[in-house]
Design a protein around this motif. Structure first.
Motif, PDB file in Angstrom:
ATOM      1  N   LEU A   1      88.177 -50.103 -29.837  1.00 50.93           N
ATOM      2  CA  LEU A   1      88.498 -51.495 -29.557  1.00 50.93           C
ATOM      3  C   LEU A   1      88.642 -51.759 -28.060  1.00 50.93           C
ATOM      4  CD1 LEU A   1      89.029 -54.098 -31.167  1.00 50.93           C
ATOM      5  CD2 LEU A   1      91.467 -53.548 -31.093  1.00 50.93           C
ATOM      6  N   GLN A   2      89.276 -50.836 -27.338  1.00 51.71           N
ATOM      7  CA  GLN A   2      89.583 -51.041 -25.924  1.00 51.71           C
ATOM      8  C   GLN A   2      88.510 -50.519 -24.976  1.00 51.71           C
ATOM      9  OE1 GLN A   2      92.099 -52.938 -25.311  1.00 51.71           O
ATOM     10  NE2 GLN A   2      93.067 -52.852 -27.334  1.00 51.71           N
ATOM     11  N   GLY A   3      87.494 -49.830 -25.526  1.00 49.84           N
ATOM     12  CA  GLY A   3      86.417 -49.329 -24.682  1.00 49.84           C
ATOM     13  C   GLY A   3      86.759 -48.006 -24.016  1.00 49.84           C
ATOM     14  N   ARG A   4      85.988 -47.642 -23.003  1.00 51.12           N
ATOM     15  CA  ARG A   4      86.128 -46.344 -22.351  1.00 51.12           C
ATOM     16  C   ARG A   4      87.439 -46.265 -21.571  1.00 51.12           C
ATOM     17  NH1 ARG A   4      83.102 -41.970 -21.522  1.00 51.12           N
ATOM     18  NH2 ARG A   4      83.228 -40.776 -19.580  1.00 51.12           N
ATOM     19  N   GLN A   5      88.158 -45.168 -21.774  1.00 54.31           N
ATOM     20  CA  GLN A   5      89.439 -44.931 -21.110  1.00 54.31           C
ATOM     21  C   GLN A   5      89.396 -43.561 -20.447  1.00 54.31           C
ATOM     22  OE1 GLN A   5      92.023 -47.341 -21.408  1.00 54.31           O
ATOM     23  NE2 GLN A   5      90.484 -48.564 -22.505  1.00 54.31           N
TER      24      GLN A   5
ATOM     25  N   GLY B   1      85.165 -56.036 -35.480  1.00 55.85           N
ATOM     26  CA  GLY B   1      84.620 -56.921 -34.460  1.00 55.85           C
ATOM     27  C   GLY B   1      85.392 -58.223 -34.334  1.00 55.85           C
ATOM     28  N   ARG B   2      86.222 -58.540 -35.342  1.00 55.40           N
ATOM     29  CA  ARG B   2      87.008 -59.765 -35.313  1.00 55.40           C
ATOM     30  C   ARG B   2      88.408 -59.556 -34.745  1.00 55.40           C
ATOM     31  NH1 ARG B   2      85.612 -63.642 -40.330  1.00 55.40           N
ATOM     32  NH2 ARG B   2      87.389 -64.693 -39.369  1.00 55.40           N
ATOM     33  N   ILE B   3      88.812 -58.309 -34.527  1.00 57.55           N
ATOM     34  CA  ILE B   3      90.138 -58.064 -33.962  1.00 57.55           C
ATOM     35  C   ILE B   3      90.156 -58.563 -32.523  1.00 57.55           C
ATOM     36  CG2 ILE B   3      91.843 -56.298 -33.350  1.00 57.55           C
ATOM     37  CD1 ILE B   3      90.708 -54.570 -35.595  1.00 57.55           C
ATOM     38  N   PRO B   4      91.180 -59.318 -32.124  1.00 55.13           N
ATOM     39  CA  PRO B   4      91.224 -59.846 -30.755  1.00 55.13           C
ATOM     40  C   PRO B   4      91.116 -58.736 -29.708  1.00 55.13           C
ATOM     41  CG  PRO B   4      92.886 -60.901 -32.112  1.00 55.13           C
ATOM     42  CD  PRO B   4      92.309 -59.792 -32.939  1.00 55.13           C
ATOM     43  N   LYS B   5      90.359 -59.015 -28.659  1.00 53.93           N
ATOM     44  CA  LYS B   5      90.175 -58.046 -27.578  1.00 53.93           C
ATOM     45  C   LYS B   5      91.425 -58.000 -26.699  1.00 53.93           C
ATOM     46  CE  LYS B   5      85.943 -57.203 -28.846  1.00 53.93           C
ATOM     47  NZ  LYS B   5      86.013 -57.093 -30.286  1.00 53.93           N
ATOM     48  N   GLY B   6      91.534 -56.938 -25.932  1.00 57.74           N
ATOM     49  CA  GLY B   6      92.666 -56.797 -25.023  1.00 57.74           C
ATOM     50  C   GLY B   6      93.813 -56.035 -25.664  1.00 57.74           C
ATOM     51  N   THR B   7      94.885 -55.912 -24.913  1.00 56.78           N
ATOM     52  CA  THR B   7      96.036 -55.119 -25.375  1.00 56.78           C
ATOM     53  C   THR B   7      97.205 -55.966 -25.868  1.00 56.78           C
ATOM     54  OG1 THR B   7      96.900 -55.002 -23.113  1.00 56.78           O
ATOM     55  CG2 THR B   7      95.459 -53.191 -23.838  1.00 56.78           C
ATOM     56  N   GLN B   8      97.072 -57.297 -25.793  1.00 59.53           N
ATOM     57  CA  GLN B   8      98.132 -58.168 -26.272  1.00 59.53           C
ATOM     58  C   GLN B   8      97.522 -59.310 -27.099  1.00 59.53           C
ATOM     59  OE1 GLN B   8     100.556 -59.663 -23.070  1.00 59.53           O
ATOM     60  NE2 GLN B   8     101.025 -57.633 -22.275  1.00 59.53           N
TER      61      GLN B   8
ATOM     62  N   HIS C   1      93.087 -48.581 -30.551  1.00 58.11           N
ATOM     63  CA  HIS C   1      94.405 -49.080 -30.155  1.00 58.11           C
ATOM     64  C   HIS C   1      94.428 -50.602 -30.260  1.00 58.11           C
ATOM     65  CE1 HIS C   1      94.644 -44.982 -28.545  1.00 58.11           C
ATOM     66  NE2 HIS C   1      95.948 -45.142 -28.638  1.00 58.11           N
ATOM     67  N   LEU C   2      95.325 -51.075 -31.102  1.00 61.14           N
ATOM     68  CA  LEU C   2      95.396 -52.494 -31.449  1.00 61.14           C
ATOM     69  C   LEU C   2      96.155 -53.304 -30.411  1.00 61.14           C
ATOM     70  CD1 LEU C   2      96.522 -51.856 -35.121  1.00 61.14           C
ATOM     71  CD2 LEU C   2      94.203 -52.488 -34.404  1.00 61.14           C
ATOM     72  N   PRO C   3      95.789 -54.587 -30.216  1.00 67.41           N
ATOM     73  CA  PRO C   3      96.588 -55.450 -29.338  1.00 67.41           C
ATOM     74  C   PRO C   3      97.989 -55.638 -29.910  1.00 67.41           C
ATOM     75  CG  PRO C   3      94.978 -56.742 -30.580  1.00 67.41           C
ATOM     76  CD  PRO C   3      94.665 -55.309 -30.837  1.00 67.41           C
ATOM     77  N   LEU C   4      98.958 -55.791 -29.026  1.00 70.01           N
ATOM     78  CA  LEU C   4     100.363 -55.839 -29.420  1.00 70.01           C
ATOM     79  C   LEU C   4     100.828 -57.269 -29.665  1.00 70.01           C
ATOM     80  CD1 LEU C   4     101.729 -53.372 -26.723  1.00 70.01           C
ATOM     81  CD2 LEU C   4     101.121 -52.841 -29.095  1.00 70.01           C
TER      82      LEU C   4
END
Length: 291
Positions: free
Chosen positions: A146-150, A278-285, A217-220
Motif C-alpha cells: 500500500l505504501q510503496g517502496r520503503q 486498490g480502494r484503500i485510501p493512500k498515505g499513512t493517515q 501498512h494501513l492508514p491510521l
C-alpha cells in the motif's frame, strides 16, 4: 501451476488497553485480505510486555472477536506462554555472536535515539543486562503493498537495537519475528504506525534465515486532535452493542464498497467478496476524525 505459498495472515493486538476503532480497521483488513485470497487467518495476543497489560483487556479482545464474529482458523495463541521459545532464539543468536549484552540505561543514553554501539565490544556478561542485536551498514528495502517502496539503513537510523530488556521483558521485535515464522505467516497487514519497525524485523528475520514476508501498512484513524487512535491517547473502546454499525463504518473507512447492515458474519462475507486493496485510501493517515 502456481508455486506461491498459500496466504497465511494474522491479527495480533496487544492487551495494553481495550480495542478501539483503529484496532477494528486492522482486524477487518487483515481478515478480508486473507479470505479474499482463500487464505488462513490467525489471531495472536502480543502480551510479552507483562507490566503494561491492562486489566481485563485480553478478555475484551476475545469478546470483540466474538461480537464481530471473526473466526480464526486456529486456536488463539498468547505470547506470554511462549517466553521459553524466545529465550531459545536469543541463545541461538548469542552462539552466533549476533547479539551482545548492554549495560546502558536510558539516563546514560540521554536524548540519543541512535545507539552508538557503546557496549558492543565490552563482552559483558548477559545476566541482568539488556541484549542488543548487531546491525550493519546496509540499506534494507521492501515493497509495501500500500505504501510503496520503503528503505532504511539501521546503522544510520537506529543503531543496534534491543531484543530483551534489562528487566527480562522480551521485545516486540523478537517475539513478532519468531512467531510470524513459527506460525507460517506469509502476509502482514497492520497499521502504518508500525512501518518503521519493519526494517528491524526484516533484518532479524534474515539473520535467522527466515523467509521474507509481504507487508501492507494501513492508514491510521485519527482523533480530533490529529493524534492516531491509541490506548495511550485514550481512544474510545469499541461498543460491542453496536458491532454491525461499527463494522459497516470500518469497511467504509477502508474505502471498500458498501455492505448491508446484517449479522457481522454476513457483513464480513460481503466485504470479502468485494475486497479491493486498490480502494484503500493512500498515505499513512485517514482523512476525517474518528473516536
Amino acid at each position: 501451476m502456481s508455486t506461491s505459498k498459500p496466504y497465511i495472515g494474522r491479527f495480533a493486538p496487544s492487551p495494553t488497553g481495550p480495542l478501539h476503532f483503529g484496532s477494528l480497521l486492522t482486524a477487518v483488513a487483515s481478515f478480508c485480505d486473507a479470505k479474499a485470497q482463500q487464505g488462513t487467518w490467525l489471531i495472536r495476543i502480543e502480551d510479552t510486555d507483562i507490566p503494561r497489560i491492562y486489566p481485563n483487556s485480553e478478555t475484551h479482545i476475545l469478546r470483540c472477536v466474538e461480537a464481530f464474529q471473526f473466526e480464526p482458523d486456529f486456536e488463539i495463541i498468547f505470547q506470554k506462554d511462549r517466553l521459553d521459545i524466545y529465550q531459545q532464539v536469543l541463545e541461538q543468536l548469542q552462539a552466533r555472536a549476533a547479539v551482545y549484552a548492554c549495560q546502558c540505561t536510558r539516563k546514560m543514553l540521554g536524548a540519543n535515539h541512535i545507539y552508538a554501539g557503546t557496549c558492543r565490544d565490552l563482552q559483558l556478561d548477559f545476566a541482568q543486562q539488556a541484549i542488543r542485536l548487531k546491525v550493519t551498514e546496509q540499506e534494507i528495502c521492501f515493497e509495501d503493498r500500500l505504501q510503496g517502496r520503503q528503505c532504511s539503513n539501521l546503522q544510520h537510523d537506529l543503531g543496534d537495537f534491543i531484543l530483551k530488556r534489562r528487566d527480562g521483558i522480551i521485545s516486540y521485535q523478537l517475539a513478532v519475528v519468531v512467531d510470524d515464522y513459527l506460525q507460517g505467516i506469509t502476509h502482514v497487514v497492520r497499521g502504518a504506525d508500525l512501518l518503521d519497525n519493519t526494517a528491524r524485523q526484516i533484518w532479524l528475520g534474515s539473520i535467522l534465515n527466515y523467509p521474507p514476508l509481504s507487508y501492507m501498512h494501513l492508514p491510521l484513524a485519527m482523533n480530533n486532535q490529529g493524534q492516531k487512535l491509541s490506548k495511550q491517547n485514550l481512544a474510545q473502546a469499541l461498543d460491542l452493542s453496536k458491532a454491525p454499525e461499527l463494522l459497516q463504518h470500518a469497511i467504509a473507512a477502508l474505502g471498500q464498497a458498501q455492505v448491508d447492515l446484517d449479522l457481522p458474519r454476513n457483513m464480513l462475507q460481503q466485504a470479502i467478496a468485494q475486497w479491493d486493496i486498490g480502494r484503500i485510501p493512500k498515505g499513512t493517515q485517514l482523512s476525517g476524525n474518528y473516536l
